[in-house]
Design a protein around this motif. Structure first.
Motif, PDB file in Angstrom:
ATOM      1  N   ASP A 198      -8.445  -7.899  -3.885  1.00 56.24           N
ATOM      2  CA  ASP A 198      -8.805  -6.630  -3.253  1.00 56.24           C
ATOM      3  C   ASP A 198      -7.780  -5.532  -3.485  1.00 56.24           C
ATOM      4  N   ALA A 199      -6.706  -5.875  -4.165  1.00 54.57           N
ATOM      5  CA  ALA A 199      -5.608  -4.908  -4.274  1.00 54.57           C
ATOM      6  C   ALA A 199      -6.007  -3.676  -5.080  1.00 54.57           C
ATOM      7  N   ARG A 200      -6.858  -3.852  -6.082  1.00 50.41           N
ATOM      8  CA  ARG A 200      -7.217  -2.756  -6.990  1.00 50.41           C
ATOM      9  C   ARG A 200      -5.973  -2.051  -7.514  1.00 50.41           C
ATOM     10  N   VAL A 201      -5.254  -2.772  -8.343  1.00 48.00           N
ATOM     11  CA  VAL A 201      -4.023  -2.210  -8.905  1.00 48.00           C
ATOM     12  C   VAL A 201      -4.392  -1.183  -9.966  1.00 48.00           C
ATOM     13  N   MET A 202      -3.735  -0.046  -9.904  1.00 50.37           N
ATOM     14  CA  MET A 202      -4.008   1.055 -10.823  1.00 50.37           C
ATOM     15  C   MET A 202      -2.743   1.281 -11.638  1.00 50.37           C
ATOM     16  N   LEU A 203      -2.884   1.277 -12.933  1.00 57.01           N
ATOM     17  CA  LEU A 203      -1.723   1.514 -13.792  1.00 57.01           C
ATOM     18  C   LEU A 203      -1.913   2.851 -14.501  1.00 57.01           C
ATOM     19  N   TYR A 255      -1.208  12.117 -17.002  1.00 53.61           N
ATOM     20  CA  TYR A 255      -0.980  10.793 -17.573  1.00 53.61           C
ATOM     21  C   TYR A 255      -1.869  10.586 -18.791  1.00 53.61           C
ATOM     22  N   SER A 256      -1.517   9.663 -19.634  1.00 57.89           N
ATOM     23  CA  SER A 256      -2.222   9.495 -20.903  1.00 57.89           C
ATOM     24  C   SER A 256      -3.167   8.307 -20.914  1.00 57.89           C
ATOM     25  N   LEU A 257      -2.911   7.315 -20.086  1.00 61.72           N
ATOM     26  CA  LEU A 257      -3.804   6.166 -20.111  1.00 61.72           C
ATOM     27  C   LEU A 257      -3.807   5.491 -18.743  1.00 61.72           C
ATOM     28  N   THR A 258      -4.886   4.811 -18.459  1.00 65.55           N
ATOM     29  CA  THR A 258      -4.960   4.099 -17.181  1.00 65.55           C
ATOM     30  C   THR A 258      -5.604   2.745 -17.394  1.00 65.55           C
ATOM     31  N   LEU A 259      -5.360   1.896 -16.454  1.00 67.54           N
ATOM     32  CA  LEU A 259      -5.929   0.562 -16.492  1.00 67.54           C
ATOM     33  C   LEU A 259      -6.016   0.153 -15.037  1.00 67.54           C
ATOM     34  N   ARG A 260      -7.094  -0.521 -14.638  1.00 68.46           N
ATOM     35  CA  ARG A 260      -7.161  -0.907 -13.234  1.00 68.46           C
ATOM     36  C   ARG A 260      -7.792  -2.279 -13.085  1.00 68.46           C
ATOM     37  N   THR A 261      -7.411  -2.947 -12.037  1.00 73.00           N
ATOM     38  CA  THR A 261      -8.072  -4.207 -11.730  1.00 73.00           C
ATOM     39  C   THR A 261      -9.123  -3.912 -10.671  1.00 73.00           C
ATOM     40  N   THR A 262     -10.164  -4.722 -10.668  1.00 76.13           N
ATOM     41  CA  THR A 262     -11.187  -4.561  -9.650  1.00 76.13           C
ATOM     42  C   THR A 262     -11.348  -5.905  -8.959  1.00 76.13           C
ATOM     43  N   HIS A 263     -12.178  -5.912  -7.956  1.00 76.24           N
ATOM     44  CA  HIS A 263     -12.375  -7.160  -7.223  1.00 76.24           C
ATOM     45  C   HIS A 263     -12.891  -8.261  -8.160  1.00 76.24           C
ATOM     46  N   ASN A 264     -13.833  -7.891  -9.011  1.00 75.24           N
ATOM     47  CA  ASN A 264     -14.432  -8.895  -9.891  1.00 75.24           C
ATOM     48  C   ASN A 264     -13.613  -9.162 -11.133  1.00 75.24           C
ATOM     49  N   GLU A 265     -12.797  -8.217 -11.490  1.00 70.45           N
ATOM     50  CA  GLU A 265     -11.996  -8.369 -12.689  1.00 70.45           C
ATOM     51  C   GLU A 265     -10.538  -8.195 -12.311  1.00 70.45           C
ATOM     52  N   GLN A 280      -4.111  -0.535  -3.655  1.00 72.47           N
ATOM     53  CA  GLN A 280      -4.654  -0.211  -2.335  1.00 72.47           C
ATOM     54  C   GLN A 280      -4.183  -1.198  -1.275  1.00 72.47           C
ATOM     55  N   HIS A 281      -3.913  -2.424  -1.695  1.00 75.06           N
ATOM     56  CA  HIS A 281      -3.454  -3.437  -0.746  1.00 75.06           C
ATOM     57  C   HIS A 281      -2.278  -4.169  -1.359  1.00 75.06           C
ATOM     58  N   ALA A 282      -1.465  -4.778  -0.500  1.00 76.04           N
ATOM     59  CA  ALA A 282      -0.268  -5.450  -0.978  1.00 76.04           C
ATOM     60  C   ALA A 282      -0.630  -6.557  -1.961  1.00 76.04           C
ATOM     61  N   THR A 283       0.102  -6.641  -3.027  1.00 78.94           N
ATOM     62  CA  THR A 283      -0.155  -7.684  -4.006  1.00 78.94           C
ATOM     63  C   THR A 283       1.066  -7.912  -4.878  1.00 78.94           C
ATOM     64  N   ILE A 284       1.094  -9.106  -5.448  1.00 82.27           N
ATOM     65  CA  ILE A 284       2.013  -9.350  -6.544  1.00 82.27           C
ATOM     66  C   ILE A 284       1.181  -9.200  -7.796  1.00 82.27           C
ATOM     67  N   PHE A 285       1.742  -8.596  -8.816  1.00 89.69           N
ATOM     68  CA  PHE A 285       0.951  -8.439 -10.029  1.00 89.69           C
ATOM     69  C   PHE A 285       1.716  -8.976 -11.216  1.00 89.69           C
ATOM     70  N   PRO A 298       0.837  -1.200   0.000  1.00 91.02           N
ATOM     71  CA  PRO A 298       0.000   0.000   0.000  1.00 91.02           C
ATOM     72  C   PRO A 298       0.872   1.250   0.000  1.00 91.02           C
ATOM     73  N   GLY A 299       0.552   2.204  -0.812  1.00 88.87           N
ATOM     74  CA  GLY A 299       1.318   3.441  -0.859  1.00 88.87           C
ATOM     75  C   GLY A 299       2.605   3.331  -1.645  1.00 88.87           C
ATOM     76  N   GLU A 300       2.959   2.120  -2.062  1.00 81.52           N
ATOM     77  CA  GLU A 300       4.180   1.969  -2.861  1.00 81.52           C
ATOM     78  C   GLU A 300       3.858   2.123  -4.336  1.00 81.52           C
ATOM     79  N   ARG A 301       4.943   2.299  -5.098  1.00 82.19           N
ATOM     80  CA  ARG A 301       4.745   2.491  -6.530  1.00 82.19           C
ATOM     81  C   ARG A 301       5.857   1.768  -7.266  1.00 82.19           C
ATOM     82  N   VAL A 302       5.492   1.178  -8.396  1.00 80.57           N
ATOM     83  CA  VAL A 302       6.498   0.580  -9.280  1.00 80.57           C
ATOM     84  C   VAL A 302       6.411   1.320 -10.598  1.00 80.57           C
ATOM     85  N   CYS A 303       7.584   1.747 -11.121  1.00 79.25           N
ATOM     86  CA  CYS A 303       7.569   2.439 -12.412  1.00 79.25           C
ATOM     87  C   CYS A 303       8.485   1.724 -13.394  1.00 79.25           C
ATOM     88  N   LEU A 304       8.045   1.703 -14.644  1.00 77.37           N
ATOM     89  CA  LEU A 304       8.814   1.067 -15.710  1.00 77.37           C
ATOM     90  C   LEU A 304       8.788   1.992 -16.904  1.00 77.37           C
TER      91      LEU A 304
END
Ligand SMILES: *[C@@H]1O[C@H](CO)[C@@H](O)[C@H](O)[C@H]1NC(C)=O
Ligand SMILES: *[C@@H]1O[C@H](CO)[C@@H](O)[C@H](O)[C@H]1NC(C)=O
Length: 859
Positions: free
Chosen positions: A116-121, A153-163, A190-195, A86-92
């Motif tokens: 539950d992580a809801r990863v936001m790109l 930013y120019s584009l976003t993509l996110r995961t949700t609980h169901n997707e 929002q929560h720790a995860t491996i993606f 949570p609160g961390e960021r990975v950039c590539l």
């Protein structure tokens, strides 16, 4: 612009030397802000140096490859590229040069292990520039623009609980036709995860599979797409004359095109949301052709039909010649489109019919075509003269050319029976309702109706499938405009839920128009179900006190016929106790009363015996009773009132037909007539006509929830020097998103209320000191103007150029939808939760300090 970029690139090594510790050792302070000097990773395995971005130049950036490999597989040794706390960021960051040279399509796959992580790109498209380090002759890559809290930013993509797995499909067109050669991707959750994050490009439309392999052309076409479009085999091939239009599904072999012949229905299995299926029909030598699609199982998907002569249709205005009606689908998961010779858009020849699934679930359905020589096949009840294409309707008085609408005159007490047939509206009228009653005040009218169902093949009576939402309805019209009645414009309605059951409703005076009762039987069911009905209006008399046991009640009139020696409206007066008038005895005994009929009040005045017992007082009334059951004495006045309704609550539709609500029939305290209350009972409003209920502050029915805009969306208002002023979509606090609207920036006073966006070489100055607060608390800076940047012309906002470029493409394609804090561009919903958008990433201050500098090869 190109020249300036190269010039800037040349100044970079100098900045590297000037790096100071306040910018984590990877940047240079300019005007109190860090300019990161090495935003891109450089070097090979042994001399690898990450890039550094962010407000403090403390965020590491690792390389990104477009090979379809998971980022962890290509991650530099000793680094974690796929872990987020949570609160961390990975950039590539990586080059997207292949999208300029050979490739047309890019697919980004993002998958979170923790649902539950809801990863936001967030993605930022940029131009990488190469420069040669004079000391080592090595090529150093850099980027003028990099992710931080003020870079859009120019584009976003996110995961949700169901997707938890989501894709973003980008095309060369969406990447601005070569305006960018590099891309930053930053992820947070929002929560720790491996993606898992994979990016791949190709000439053909592609979709990355879990193992990093690609499925191109939906697994159907050839692996080679010279112009970025697949060559698909039938039935996935477009018609020969097709002008390539992205989004219909022929570019990636996902849509089908099937011929449809009148005798041979076609089936489509699990057509996904947001996708098309097409049918080809030959319309020649027929008066009318009807295409019908019917779901074969319950679904929340919604099919819409669009037809076009000789060309493939699309759903935008102007891209079709005929379309199905929007309402129909909901009643029985079936809809149709009719091409009729007499319609303006009709032309003989090949028609393409597109079925688009607008709902959230796949639809499995059958599609069929049928032809008729007369309008609507005369609804199966008339005879067709094929030569003139005219129906001779077999009804008392047909009110439509296709015999689908009937108008009957009803006789009081005589039931009307209609055999099962396909119809939508039948009009029934009963004239002279009140004047035809022997005693209107003591008689009630009751409408009773029942229906039965038969299937189209004439088979045994069928029940309605449970998932049919529509039910036949009996409606009471508010006007005598007869056939023009729309189901929603009714003053009362009775929903006929179950076949065979009798439904009844009292006719209130408010349902009558000029002493006539206009009823409409509305049948929303598809023509595959034939509906027959039985309808009657009958009189129900209500005798006062059941005639007190001294008379007989006439059920037709509600009046008592009293036995001899009994009198009064309710036969309660015993005439035998009154002595003849010529008797010498006292005329009356005190305490007794004598009835005197008051004709104009339809009442009986009970005259008291006068004190000297010489007779009954002709002036006074000890009691006053009304003759009619429906009339009551008005308080203590010598007057009767007739109630417009019986006390209770009734469902009443408003005159415009936009809403129905419960209204109370109330009786005033002073004894006046009971009448229907004007106000709706709280919580009882139901919206019709496709309108939506808003309960705050009062119950109102408003056009459906298509808010003017999504809060935070921007819309260009006008151009200003060096940029543009945008209207900002704001909404009032609370649930009333319907009243969202774009602000109107004021051209003269420093663009107040507008969001000013400056182009390349300009910077925003003089913004208003008080930012605008959106309903969720987000602050948006407004006002100001664009001033030519003097200090660091490096502030080239490629993101903004891209933004405009994208916006104009999107506007041209008619595909701009408002978004939370930006403009979203849905290329094709089919590609998943893909959103192309614009906004700002919020960056936390601080972060770890890492060694600065860098000289390296390309990466
Ligand atoms: C963000 O980066 C841009 C260059 O991309 C730079 O001009 C700007 O000052 C940076 N903003 C902050 C807050 O560091
Ligand atoms: C990126 O570089 C290319 C080639 O140098 C140029 O044509 C393009 O306009 C640049 N894009 C932006 C947004 O500056």
């Amino acid at each position: 612009m190109l020249a300036r970029l190269l010039l800037l690139a040349a100044t970079l090594p100098a900045l590297l030397v000037l790096s100071d510790e306040t910018c984590s050792g990877h940047g240079q302070q300019v005007d109190g802000k860090c300019v990161c000097t090495a935003p891109l990773p450089n070097g090979g395995q042994s001399d690898y140096l990450p890039g550094y971005v962010g407000d403090d130049c403390a965020q590491e950036v690792h390389p990104l490859y477009l090979t379809g490999q998971d980022v962890q597989q290509t991650c530099p040794a000793g680094k974690a590229c796929n872990v987020l706390g949570p609160g961390e960021r990975v950039c590539l960051a990586g080059s997207i040069q292949t999208m300029l040279d050979t490739d047309y399509h890019m697919d980004i796959l993002l998958k979170a292990t923790n649902a539950d992580a809801r990863v936001m790109l967030y993605g930022l498209l940029v131009n990488f520039t190469a420069d040669t380090d004079p000391s080592t002759s090595a090529t150093v890559w850099s980027s003028q623009l990099y992710p931080n809290s003020t870079t859009p930013y120019s584009l976003t993509l996110r995961t949700t609980h169901n997707e938890t797995e989501t894709h973003l499909h980008l095309t060369r067109r969406m990447l601005g036709w070569g305006a960018y050669n590099g891309m930053f991707l930053c992820l947070e959750s929002q929560h720790a995860t491996i993606f898992e994050l994979r990016v791949a490009t190709g000439t053909c439309p592609l979709r990355l599979l879990d193992d990093g392999t690609r499925s191109v052309c939906s697994g159907r076409g050839q692996d080679d797409c010279p112009r970025g479009s697949c060559t698909c085999p039938a039935p996935y091939a477009p018609p020969p004359n097709w002008v390539a239009t992205p989004g219909l599904g022929f570019e990636d072999c996902s849509a089908t095109l099937q011929p449809l012949l009148p005798a041979a229905p076609a089936t489509v299995t699990a057509q996904a949301p947001g996708t098309w299926s097409f049918f080809e029909v030959d319309v020649k030598g027929v008066f009318e052709m009807t295409l019908t699609v019917a779901a074969t199982a319950a679904t929340e998907g919604t099919l819409e039909l669009y037809g076009r002569h000789q060309l493939l249709p699309a759903a935008q205005e102007g891209a079709y010649d005929a379309a199905s009606s929007g309402h129909e689908w909901w009643s029985g998961l079936t809809t149709h489109l009719t091409l009729r010779k007499t319609d303006g858009a009709f032309q003989e020849g090949t028609w393409y019919i597109g079925a688009y699934n607008r709902g959230p679930q796949p639809v499995t359905y059958s599609a069929s075509a049928s032809t008729e020589a007369c309008p609507g096949g005369c609804s199966g009840v008339g005879t067709c003269d094929a030569a003139s294409a005219a129906c001779t309707c077999a009804s008392p008085s047909a009110a439509a050319a296709d015999c689908s609408t009937y108008a009957y005159n009803l006789t009081l007490g005589a039931p009307l029976e209609s055999a099962p047939r396909a119809f939508m509206l039948d009009h029934v009228m009963l004239q002279g309702v009140m004047s035809g009653l022997a005693s209107p005040a003591t008689s009630d009218l009751v409408v009773s109706v029942s229906f039965q169902v038969a299937d189209a093949a004439g088979g045994a009576p069928a029940e309605l499938p449970a998932w049919y939402v529509g039910r036949p309805m009996l409606l009471v019209a508010t006007s005598d405009t007869g056939s023009a009645i729309f189901p929603e414009g009714a003053s009362a309605r009775l929903i006929l839920d179950k076949p065979g059951q009798e439904y009844a409703m009292d006719v209130g005076p408010w349902m009558l128009v000029d002493d006539a009762l206009h009823l409409t039987l509305f049948n929303p069911l598809p023509a595959t179900h034939l509906i027959g009905y039985k309808l009657a209006v009958s009189v129900k008399g209500t005798c006062l006190n059941a005639c007190s046991g001294h008379g007989t009640c006439n059920n037709g009139t509600g009046l008592c016929a009293c036995e001899a020696n009994w009198d009064g409206g309710d036969c309660s007066v015993d005439l035998s106790q009154f002595k003849p008038a010529n008797a010498t005895q006292p005329a009356c005994s005190s305490g007794t009363t004598s009835p005197r009929h008051v004709a104009d009040q339809k009442a009986t005045c009970w005259a008291p015996c006068m004190a000297d017992q010489s007779g009954f007082d002709p002036e006074a009334c000890a009691d006053f009773t009304c003759d009619d059951a429906r009339s009551r004495r008005k308080g203590s006045a010598l007057e009767c009132v007739t109630d417009a309704c019986l006390p209770g609550n009734y469902m009443v539709t408003d005159a415009a037909g936009n809403s129905a609500c419960l209204k109370a029939c109330t009786c005033p305290d002073d004894g006046g007539a009971c009448s229907m209350g004007g106000a709706c009972l709280p919580g009882s409003t139901q919206c019709l006509n496709g309108l939506t209920l808003v309960t705050d502050p009062t119950e109102q029915c408003v056009p459906p929830m298509v808010p003017v805009c999504d809060e935070g969306a921007l819309r260009k208002a006008y151009a200003v020097e060096g940029g543009a002023a945008m209207g900002l979509c704001t909404c009032p606090a609370g649930p009333a998103t319907l009243s969202c609207g774009f602000t109107q920036p004021d051209n003269k006073t420093a663009n107040a209320n507008g969001v000013v966006v400056c182009g390349a070489g300009y910077e925003l100055q003089g913004t208003s000191p008080k930012p605008t607060t959106l309903s969720d608390g987000t602050l948006v800076t407004t006002g100001g103007r664009c001033v030519r940047a003097v200090h660091h012309p490096r502030g080239v906002s490629g993101g903004m150029v891209f933004f405009y470029c994208l916006l104009s493409i999107a506007l041209a394609a008619g595909l701009v939808v408002g978004s939370k804090y930006g403009v979203q561009y849905y290329e094709q919903i089919r590609y998943g939760n893909s959103i192309f958008s614009q906004g700002y990433i919020s960056w936390a201050r601080g972060g770890t300090s890492a060694p600065g500098g860098g000289n390296a090869d390309d990466w």
